[in-house]
Design a protein around this motif. Structure first.
Motif, PDB file in Angstrom:
ATOM      1  N   TRP A 179      79.775 -39.493  30.920  1.00 21.20           N
ATOM      2  CA  TRP A 179      79.847 -38.371  31.860  1.00 21.20           C
ATOM      3  C   TRP A 179      81.137 -37.594  31.646  1.00 21.20           C
ATOM      4  O   TRP A 179      82.221 -38.161  31.713  1.00 21.20           O
ATOM      5  CB  TRP A 179      79.778 -38.907  33.290  1.00 21.20           C
ATOM      6  N   GLU A 180      81.004 -36.304  31.372  1.00 23.71           N
ATOM      7  CA  GLU A 180      82.169 -35.425  31.327  1.00 23.71           C
ATOM      8  C   GLU A 180      82.314 -34.803  32.716  1.00 23.71           C
ATOM      9  O   GLU A 180      81.503 -33.989  33.135  1.00 23.71           O
ATOM     10  CB  GLU A 180      81.991 -34.369  30.238  1.00 23.71           C
ATOM     11  N   GLN A 181      83.344 -35.222  33.424  1.00 27.88           N
ATOM     12  CA  GLN A 181      83.493 -34.865  34.825  1.00 27.88           C
ATOM     13  C   GLN A 181      83.695 -33.360  35.014  1.00 27.88           C
ATOM     14  O   GLN A 181      84.114 -32.653  34.092  1.00 27.88           O
ATOM     15  CB  GLN A 181      84.690 -35.620  35.417  1.00 27.88           C
ATOM     16  N   ARG A 182      83.427 -32.909  36.211  1.00 31.36           N
ATOM     17  CA  ARG A 182      83.676 -31.521  36.606  1.00 31.36           C
ATOM     18  C   ARG A 182      85.046 -31.078  36.076  1.00 31.36           C
ATOM     19  O   ARG A 182      86.074 -31.710  36.322  1.00 31.36           O
ATOM     20  CB  ARG A 182      83.661 -31.440  38.128  1.00 31.36           C
ATOM     21  N   GLY A 183      85.059 -29.978  35.307  1.00 31.67           N
ATOM     22  CA  GLY A 183      86.315 -29.453  34.784  1.00 31.67           C
ATOM     23  C   GLY A 183      86.788 -30.103  33.502  1.00 31.67           C
ATOM     24  O   GLY A 183      87.863 -29.772  33.015  1.00 31.67           O
ATOM     25  N   ALA A 184      85.985 -31.008  32.912  1.00 34.40           N
ATOM     26  CA  ALA A 184      86.406 -31.722  31.701  1.00 34.40           C
ATOM     27  C   ALA A 184      85.395 -31.520  30.578  1.00 34.40           C
ATOM     28  O   ALA A 184      84.182 -31.506  30.810  1.00 34.40           O
ATOM     29  CB  ALA A 184      86.560 -33.218  31.980  1.00 34.40           C
ATOM     30  N   GLY A 185      85.882 -31.381  29.357  1.00 30.57           N
ATOM     31  CA  GLY A 185      84.997 -31.278  28.206  1.00 30.57           C
ATOM     32  C   GLY A 185      83.962 -30.180  28.388  1.00 30.57           C
ATOM     33  O   GLY A 185      84.271 -29.063  28.780  1.00 30.57           O
TER      34      GLY A 185
END
Length: 354
Positions: A97-103
């Protein structure tokens, strides 16, 4: 891992960008046919009203579900886990999982006010329920790294009915105290190595970092003195490891840098005040995996926190040749530990729900 772009020349960047695409390889048998019951998908899901990147990979979707909570904040590690720890997919249904605001979950139109610990925990809860419903799981395993341990610890405490076990790698305890210890360690190393440049930089930060730029400066010197990466690794090598995976290309490199800066600046006022040591009672199995040489998030604090925890089962595992990144510094040991220690724990130590 926070300033990837400075390691890549512009001509090489252009070549990589023009010649790369991303996909994730299916699990196939000797004849090249997809293995029944396996999954290899990269998806964009609406979570918390925002498009977020989630990869599902596993040789058998009936295996225990393992959700990776990456560090940072904003530092997607999906490609690194794929490069160093793909063997996990033989034993777990791994959710990257690429969290909110990441990747690839970073978008320029994400409202900064939505970047809160509470909102990302709500995103996690939505993802957990999605995984449980889609793959018919009663509970999931949470594996947090660094910043991800804030999310994992709090979630495991609040939602034990959904968590089979919590694993904290480079576990945060009291963040502010950790920064103080990290800075004092770096100063001691600078003096021992008679490094005046480091001394000047670190003394300008004392007594504690007050901004993202100071936090990153401290991190650079901790890495320089071996307190965050060992086993011959450095930021540049991790960059190339990520780019050699099928799932990542130069777009991800740019997204990483932009998302990391955005997330750090939005979230530092919150995470810099986090003290997890007030959470001591858990109803699920707890495992800490600590690098013996971790001074980025000082392992000495995590070890003390572990001793104060009450849980139905708990285990502290030291990685003697690692600092802040055991999955990448000692990947074989990490995979073996997940399979031989964590997996049996999930089956033999059930959550004690009240």
């Amino acid at each position: 891992m926070r300033n990837w772009l400075r390691h890549i020349s512009i001509p090489l960047c252009i070549l990589l960008l023009l010649g790369s695409c991303t996909y994730t390889r299916p699990f196939t048998d000797a004849s090249g046919r997809a293995i029944p019951g396996s999954i290899a998908q990269m998806e964009v899901l609406q979570i918390g009203g925002v498009n977020q990147s989630v990869w599902f990979r596993g040789r058998d979707t009936a295996a225990p579900a393992l959700i990776l909570l990456h560090g940072g904040p904003g530092a997607s590690e999906a490609a690194l886990f794929r490069h160093y720890n793909a063997a996990l997919e033989d034993y777990f249904l791994v959710v990257y999982w690429e969290q909110r605001g990441a990747g690839r979950s970073y978008h320029g139109n994400i409202a900064r006010e939505s970047m809160t610990i509470e909102q990302i925990e709500q995103d996690l809860d939505e993802l957990v329920d999605l995984v449980r419903n889609r793959f018919e799981k009663e509970r999931v395993i949470l594996l947090g790294h660094s910043w991800g341990t804030i999310l994992g610890t709090r979630y495991a405490h609040v939602h034990p009915e959904k968590v089979a076990a919590y694993v904290g790698i480079a576990q945060i305890a009291d963040f502010a105290e950790g920064e103080q210890i990290s800075l004092q360690w770096a100063l001691a190393q600078a003096k021992a190595h008679d490094n005046q440049r480091a001394l000047n930089a670190l003394q300008s930060i004392a007594p504690v970092p007050l901004s993202v730029s100071q936090e990153l400066e401290l991190g650079r010197w901790v890495e320089h003195f071996g307190g965050s990466l060992r086993a011959g690794l450095n930021t540049g090598k991790l960059i190339w490891a990520a780019l050699r995976t099928d799932e990542a290309n130069l777009v991800d490199l740019w997204k990483f840098g932009a998302g990391n800066q955005f997330s750090l600046r939005a979230l530092r006022p919150q995470y810099s005040q986090v003290n997890l040591t007030t959470i001591r009672r858990f109803q699920v199995p707890i495992v800490f995996m600590l690098g013996r040489h971790d001074w980025h998030v000082p392992a000495v604090l995590a070890s003390a926190y572990f001793q104060a925890i009450n849980a139905p089962c708990k285990q502290l595992i030291w990685f003697e040749n690692s600092a802040h990144n055991p999955p990448f510094e000692e990947p074989d040991t990490f995979i073996r530990t997940m399979v031989e220690e964590v997996l049996p724990l999930v089956h033999t130590c059930s959550p004690v729900l009240e």
